[in-house]
Design an enzyme around this catalytic site. Structure first.
Site: not given
Length: 628
Positions: A27, A550
């Site tokens: 887009c 993480h």
């Protein structure tokens, strides 16, 4: 080598490689992938990649936000992945709402640029009429109006092509289906006039679904309808045609498929489209449009305020595609719409917030990001502002939502109406001119002012940058010690199941198998990054060591479930402070590993990095020593 070739190759690599890509579109600012397995994509690596703003997952799409230059990156990604630009991709699997959003975005995104350009031509034509440059009967007006109106008049042809790609129908057949819907003698008024000319009757002799029918097809009453400028019927007919094509390819010999398959598709799909699909879909879309009109009629202020407040959130998740087609449909059929009037000020509120943050930021790097995002926002492209600046800071993003809401209330109460789907941002003001009446444009300027002043003022007065000013790093010691953030067993980072970690792509470190679901600060420092899903946190020590913790693999897909945070981005922390808590059992029961990489992301800044060799560690134990 193309300017973005390296970036494109890295993107393809970390979305899981060519073999993991079903299709790709783009887009205005995003690459929109349909991946076979989203868990194979390395979200964190992509998010931290130079040239990538962020990564989003919505409506069955894996979206890599690039910025204004996304068309150039898209071309390079197509080359790097070795896929065809003609591949629109199959409809995504998942719940009905996600599939609907995927279909709508896949059909409308490819021609948004052309739609905006045509709308701008119509808007400028209206502006020149208002300014008295020429009259509506002049050849100049007629030519410009034809240029601007063409895409709206022949909307079924455009959508026939894009929808065919989406539903994996031959695109040329899709164009023919769209053109058939625009053919003059099959339009409702043409059928009526033809019947009256032949019979002398002034009313239709048939009725179907409560609608007038003026002709028969194989004895079946044919409902008259005007499909030029229509939006939804062609999409449903193309979807049906795609199924017809699948069946035809199975039963028709390969040697004659080139022309017999299109023949069968047209012969079956178009009559059923004219007789059944078109009338039913037209009734439903008319009802939906009437519903929106009734909602606006009930309380224009409430409608504008709610939509203006939440619009940017809808855009982030791609959910605005449930509304945009309705506005396009209404403007092509009625010549005007108010469905999107309430959101016009939202981008200007976001842009003004970024300007206020420019004056408040102490961090020179963040200041440098503000001006390009501000300029981009003036022209309606706000993704760099949202993902790079306001959303991570939270409150400024909310202030922009408030500005959009107040602007939306004003624009709806003023009765501001759009007469074309024109350009983004400041180019959109001409959308509100009709003939010699420019009052809508004046209201649009007022709406811009309200949104911008509100967003700027709230941010400037009530938001404070928590970041410290950049100062030269003072190395008080020749080593930096990282204490253990999570109690558990440890092993070499090379044992990680995720190759992005095991191969050291993000830096050197160690792997922890947690025994207790608690993360504590491993040193005195600052929370540099806290992911919205709370599965990962980035810290920077007072001496400049940058650490990523993480928790688990692919746990981003839990969307924050089973995680709890006790700090925010920008907070100062002391060694031992609780940062996060997580439910080990629940995460593992959901099918995810909790093995936790602890990585020094600026490893190149250190001469040597030494990991603890013990099998187990507890809070306060030395985990990693980095030598300067």
């Amino acid at each position: 080598m193309g300017k973005y070739q390296n970036l494109a190759e890295e993107i393809v690599k970390y979305v899981g490689g060519t073999e993991n890509i079903n299709s790709l579109t783009h887009c205005i600012t995003r690459l929109r992938f349909q991946l076979k397995d989203e868990s194979k994509a390395s979200d964190d690596i992509l998010k931290n990649m130079d040239g990538v703003v962020t990564v989003m997952k919505s409506g069955g799409q894996y979206q890599v936000v690039i910025g204004n230059h996304v068309p150039d990156v898209y071309v390079e990604v197509i080359k790097a992945a070795g896929i065809s630009e003609e591949s629109g991709g199959a409809v995504t699997k998942g719940n009905l709402f996600n599939r609907l959003i995927d279909i709508l975005s896949g059909c409308f995104q490819p021609f948004l640029g052309a739609l905006a350009a045509a709308g701008m031509v119509k808007g400028l034509n209206a502006l020149f009429i208002f300014l008295g440059f020429y009259e509506q009967v002049s050849g100049t007006y007629i030519m410009l109006n034809g240029i601007g109106d063409s895409i709206f008049f022949f909307m079924p042809v455009i959508l026939g092509y894009t929808a065919a790609k989406k539903f994996q129908l031959n695109p040329m057949v899709g164009i023919v289906i769209g053109a058939a819907l625009c053919y003059p003698t099959v339009q409702g008024p043409a059928l009526q006039s033809g019947y009256e000319a032949a019979s002398g009757a002034a009313t239709a002799p048939y009725s179907l679904l409560g609608l007038s029918a003026y002709e028969r097809f194989l004895g079946i009453p044919w409902v008259g309808a005007t499909y030029t400028s229509s939006v939804v019927p062609v999409i449903f007919i193309i979807a049906f045609a795609g199924q017809v094509q699948k069946v035809a390819k199975k039963v028709i010999p390969t040697v004659v498929q080139t022309f017999v398959v299109p023949f069968m598709v047209l012969l079956f799909s178009l009559p059923i489209g004219f007789l059944v699909i078109g009338p039913i879909v037209s009734l439903l879309t008319d009802g939906l449009s009437a519903g929106f009109q009734a909602l606006m009629g009930f309380s224009p202020a409430l409608y504008g305020g709610v939509l203006g407040f939440f619009w940017q959130v809808l855009v982030i998740f791609g959910l605005h595609w449930s509304i945009v087609p309705l506005a396009i449909m209404q403007i092509t059929q009625d010549g005007s719409t108010q469905i999107l009037t309430g959101v016009f000020g939202a981008s200007f509120a976001q842009t003004a917030v970024v300007l206020a943050m420019y004056f408040k930021f102490k961090d020179k790097k963040m200041k440098a990001l503000c001006m390009p995002a501000f300029i981009s926002g003036i022209f309606g492209v706000t993704e760099p502002a949202i993902y790079g600046i306001t959303l991570p800071k939270k409150m400024p993003f909310i202030f922009s939502m408030v500005g959009g809401a107040i602007s939306g209330v004003y624009l709806m109460m003023a009765g501001t109406t759009s007469y074309t789907m024109g350009g983004l941002g400041i180019f959109g003001v001409v959308n509100y001119i009709t003939g010699t009446d420019a009052s809508g444009m004046y209201h649009a300027f007022v709406g811009i002012a309200i949104a911008a002043i509100t967003g700027f003022t709230l941010t400037f007065l009530f938001w404070k940058d928590q970041e410290i000013e950049e100062t030269p790093q003072k190395q008080k010691t020749n080593k930096e010690i990282v204490k253990t953030p999570i109690k558990g067993g440890i092993t070499s980072l090379s044992e990680a199941k995720d190759q992005a970690f095991s191969k050291g792509a993000l830096g050197r470190g160690i792997l922890i198998y947690p025994e207790k679901g608690e993360v504590v600060a491993p040193f005195d420092g600052t929370v540099m990054t806290l992911f919205p899903t709370k599965h990962a946190i980035g810290l920077v020590s007072d001496n400049g060591l940058e650490l990523l913790i993480h928790v688990g693999l692919d746990t981003v897909q839990l969307n924050g479930q089973y995680f709890e945070s006790f700090v925010e981005q920008g907070n100062k922390v002391k060694q031992g402070d609780t940062l996060l808590r997580f439910d080990i059992h629940a995460i593992e029961s959901a099918g995810y590993s909790v093995e936790t990489p602890v990585i020094i992301t600026n490893s190149a800044d250190y001469l040597e990095i030494l990991e603890n060799q013990a099998p187990m560690v507890g809070h306060g134990d030395e985990l990693i020593t980095a030598l300067t």
